[in-house]
Design a protein around this motif. Structure first.
Motif, short mmCIF file in Angstrom:
data_model
loop_
_atom_site.label_atom_id
_atom_site.label_comp_id
_atom_site.label_asym_id
_atom_site.label_seq_id
_atom_site.Cartn_x
_atom_site.Cartn_y
_atom_site.Cartn_z
N ASN A 192 0.84 -1.19 0.00
CA ASN A 192 0.00 0.00 0.00
C ASN A 192 0.88 1.25 0.00
OD1 ASN A 192 -2.06 1.81 0.23
ND2 ASN A 192 -2.95 0.91 2.09
N LEU A 193 0.87 1.95 -1.13
CA LEU A 193 1.60 3.22 -1.23
C LEU A 193 0.72 4.27 -0.57
CD1 LEU A 193 3.83 5.07 -2.55
CD2 LEU A 193 2.42 5.10 -4.58
N ALA A 194 1.03 4.62 0.69
CA ALA A 194 0.14 5.49 1.46
C ALA A 194 0.70 6.90 1.51
CB ALA A 194 -0.05 4.94 2.87
N LEU A 195 -0.14 7.87 1.13
CA LEU A 195 0.26 9.27 1.07
C LEU A 195 -0.69 10.12 1.90
CD1 LEU A 195 0.75 9.48 -2.82
CD2 LEU A 195 2.48 8.88 -1.13
N ALA A 196 -0.14 11.07 2.63
CA ALA A 196 -0.96 12.03 3.39
C ALA A 196 -0.75 13.41 2.81
CB ALA A 196 -0.56 12.03 4.86
N GLY A 197 -1.79 14.24 2.84
CA GLY A 197 -1.64 15.60 2.34
C GLY A 197 -2.65 16.52 2.98
N HIS A 198 -2.33 17.80 2.99
CA HIS A 198 -3.24 18.78 3.59
C HIS A 198 -4.46 19.00 2.72
CE1 HIS A 198 -1.33 20.13 7.23
NE2 HIS A 198 -0.16 20.17 6.63
N ARG A 199 -5.57 19.27 3.41
CA ARG A 199 -6.82 19.54 2.69
C ARG A 199 -6.93 21.04 2.39
NH1 ARG A 199 -12.12 16.84 3.15
NH2 ARG A 199 -13.06 17.27 1.13
N VAL A 200 -6.66 21.86 3.41
CA VAL A 200 -6.79 23.32 3.26
C VAL A 200 -5.49 23.95 3.73
CG1 VAL A 200 -8.02 25.35 4.01
CG2 VAL A 200 -9.28 23.25 3.62
N GLY A 201 -4.93 24.79 2.91
CA GLY A 201 -3.67 25.45 3.25
C GLY A 201 -2.49 24.59 2.88
N LYS A 202 -1.27 25.15 2.93
CA LYS A 202 -0.04 24.43 2.57
C LYS A 202 -0.13 23.89 1.14
CE LYS A 202 0.99 25.08 6.75
NZ LYS A 202 0.57 24.09 7.72
N GLY A 203 -0.70 24.69 0.25
CA GLY A 203 -0.85 24.25 -1.13
C GLY A 203 -2.12 23.46 -1.37
N SER A 204 -2.84 23.16 -0.29
CA SER A 204 -4.11 22.41 -0.38
C SER A 204 -4.06 21.27 -1.38
CB SER A 204 -5.26 23.36 -0.75
OG SER A 204 -5.30 24.45 0.08
N PRO A 205 -3.08 20.34 -1.27
CA PRO A 205 -2.95 19.31 -2.31
C PRO A 205 -4.20 18.45 -2.45
CG PRO A 205 -1.57 18.78 -0.42
CD PRO A 205 -2.07 20.19 -0.22
N PHE A 206 -4.85 18.09 -1.34
CA PHE A 206 -5.98 17.16 -1.41
C PHE A 206 -7.30 17.85 -1.10
CE2 PHE A 206 -2.92 13.44 -0.28
CZ PHE A 206 -2.41 13.51 -1.57
N LEU A 207 -7.38 19.15 -1.44
CA LEU A 207 -8.61 19.90 -1.18
C LEU A 207 -9.82 19.21 -1.77
CD1 LEU A 207 -9.93 22.60 -0.19
CD2 LEU A 207 -9.56 23.46 -2.49
N ASP A 208 -9.69 18.76 -3.02
CA ASP A 208 -10.83 18.17 -3.72
C ASP A 208 -10.71 16.66 -3.82
OD1 ASP A 208 -12.03 20.64 -4.11
OD2 ASP A 208 -10.82 21.03 -5.91
N ALA A 209 -10.04 16.04 -2.86
CA ALA A 209 -9.88 14.58 -2.91
C ALA A 209 -11.22 13.88 -2.88
CB ALA A 209 -9.01 14.11 -1.75
N ASP A 210 -12.25 14.53 -2.33
CA ASP A 210 -13.57 13.89 -2.29
C ASP A 210 -14.24 13.89 -3.67
OD1 ASP A 210 -13.66 16.65 -2.18
OD2 ASP A 210 -15.56 16.71 -1.10
N GLN A 211 -13.65 14.63 -4.63
CA GLN A 211 -14.22 14.67 -5.99
C GLN A 211 -13.75 13.50 -6.85
OE1 GLN A 211 -16.14 17.63 -6.95
NE2 GLN A 211 -16.06 17.91 -4.74
N LEU A 212 -12.76 12.75 -6.36
CA LEU A 212 -12.24 11.62 -7.15
C LEU A 212 -13.32 10.55 -7.27
CD1 LEU A 212 -8.66 11.40 -5.64
CD2 LEU A 212 -9.19 11.72 -8.05
N LEU A 213 -13.57 10.11 -8.52
CA LEU A 213 -14.62 9.14 -8.76
C LEU A 213 -14.00 7.78 -9.04
CD1 LEU A 213 -16.81 11.34 -11.12
CD2 LEU A 213 -17.13 10.91 -8.68
N PRO A 214 -14.76 6.69 -8.86
CA PRO A 214 -14.24 5.36 -9.17
C PRO A 214 -13.70 5.32 -10.60
CG PRO A 214 -16.33 5.17 -8.04
CD PRO A 214 -16.13 6.63 -8.31
N GLY A 215 -12.52 4.74 -10.77
CA GLY A 215 -11.92 4.64 -12.10
C GLY A 215 -11.01 5.81 -12.45
#
Lengths: 298, 52
Positions: free
Chosen positions: A174-197
């Motif tokens: 498991n290649l596990a990555l953590a990232g900030h949601r808000v601030g610090k470049g907000s890398p995973f701000l819209d991670a909830d928008q990722l759809l299956p596939g």
């Protein structure tokens, strides 16, 4: 017509004349009614803002409670402004600082890759060093972030971090990555928008690895993946099983990729988790210098 | 507090206004680039990892 009195001396004494009402007071006589005696004038004090000693004295003394209340009020207003400024810092200023840092890291990892052409991706770099470049088309056409080894705040303030000890790109596990949601470049701000596939592309020195978000791409249902692992879930911060070699399991069965970030936005109450699985094998950079088909959008 | 500062700034109203602005900007820069980066990792609402 001639004045009959003309030429005659006025022999009345000056002080015997009746003073006019409201006229100037005559020395030696009682004050004239209708004209109150002038009160003695207080010495005129000039307010001089530059001189503290004098500025404090002439004004009527403000009560101590008033001084304290005013000071407290100013302090509270100041504290409110500082808190607002902190929110502004968190949401905007850290993004600016992070943008610059990411540019530097991108250059650094390019140089590393050129210097060490026959790279061995199974060996993790030291904590704090750049590891891979992550591309997620769903988060933006040119969305890419340099991932660093380690998930301490020192790394996460620069970009997404790779959990130490989890799989390397393309490796089973498991290649596990953590990232900030808000601030610090907000890398995973819209991670909830990722759809299956949806593809999540991991770039290493000489290869591309395409991971796809788990779930049913046809219906968009995260929960119905044949592996039984959901494409997206929200867990408690203590739930470390999501970054196990097989999410929710133990043994490494396939090459998974897991993103963790905070949830909901602006909070750290829960964690938003996205699971993906490797789709196909490594794509050599020599064959696809501009990226795999999933990244080029064709 | 602010009244005291205003009275202690030298010059006329215009000069005081300019000086006050410079002071405000200096304090903001100090907060943004020194104080906040230091205080931020010590606050609890920025965790994105899963752990115990």
């Amino acid at each position: 017509m001639a004045d009959p009195d003309q030429g005659l001396d006025d022999r009345t004494q000056r002080w015997e004349r009746a003073p006019e009402l409201g006229g100037a007071p005559v020395p030696g006589r009682p004050p004239v009614p209708g004209r109150p005696p002038e009160p003695p004038r207080p010495p005129v004090q000039q307010f001089d803002p530059d001189e503290d000693d004098r500025a404090e004295q002439p004004r009527p003394r403000t009560p101590v409670w008033q001084v304290l209340a005013r000071g407290l009020g100013e302090l509270l207003v100041t504290a409110g402004v500082v808190v607002l400024l902190f929110a502004f810092y968190e949401v905007y200023v850290t993004d600016l600082l992070n943008d610059r840092r990411q540019d530097q890291l991108a250059e650094q990892i390019e140089e590393q890759w050129e210097a060490a052409a026959p790279a061995t991706p199974e060996v993790a770099p030291p904590v704090g060093e750049p590891l891979t470049v992550l591309h997620v088309p769903r988060l933006g056409a040119d969305w890419s972030r340099v991932v660093l080894e380690g998930t301490a705040e020192e790394q996460l303030s620069q970009g997404p971090g790779h959990y130490v000890g989890t799989a390397q790109p393309g490796e089973p596990g498991n290649l596990a990555l953590a990232g900030h949601r808000v601030g610090k470049g907000s890398p995973f701000l819209d991670a909830d928008q990722l759809l299956p596939g949806d593809p999540i592309v991991v770039e290493t020195a000489d290869s591309w690895f395409v991971y796809r978000v788990l779930g049913d791409a046809a219906t968009g249902d995260y929960a119905t993946d044949p592996s039984g692992i959901p494409g997206q879930q929200i867990v408690r911060p203590s739930d470390v099983s999501v970054i196990a070699p097989t999410p929710g399991g133990t043994e490494a069965t396939a090459a998974y990729l897991t993103l963790t970030t905070c949830h909901p936005k602006y909070s750290a109450q829960q964690r938003l988790i996205v699971h993906a699985v490797l789709d196909g094998g490594a794509i050599s950079k020599a064959e696809a210098p501009d990226g795999p088909p999933a990244l080029r959008g064709d | 507090m602010y009244g005291w500062i205003w009275r202690h700034l030298p010059g006329g109203t215009a000069a005081k206004a300019v000086l006050a602005l410079v002071l405000v900007l200096a304090v903001v820069a100090l907060l943004l680039f020194v104080v906040f980066p230091w205080v931020e990792p010590r606050l609890p609402f920025n965790d994105v990892t899963v752990d115990q």
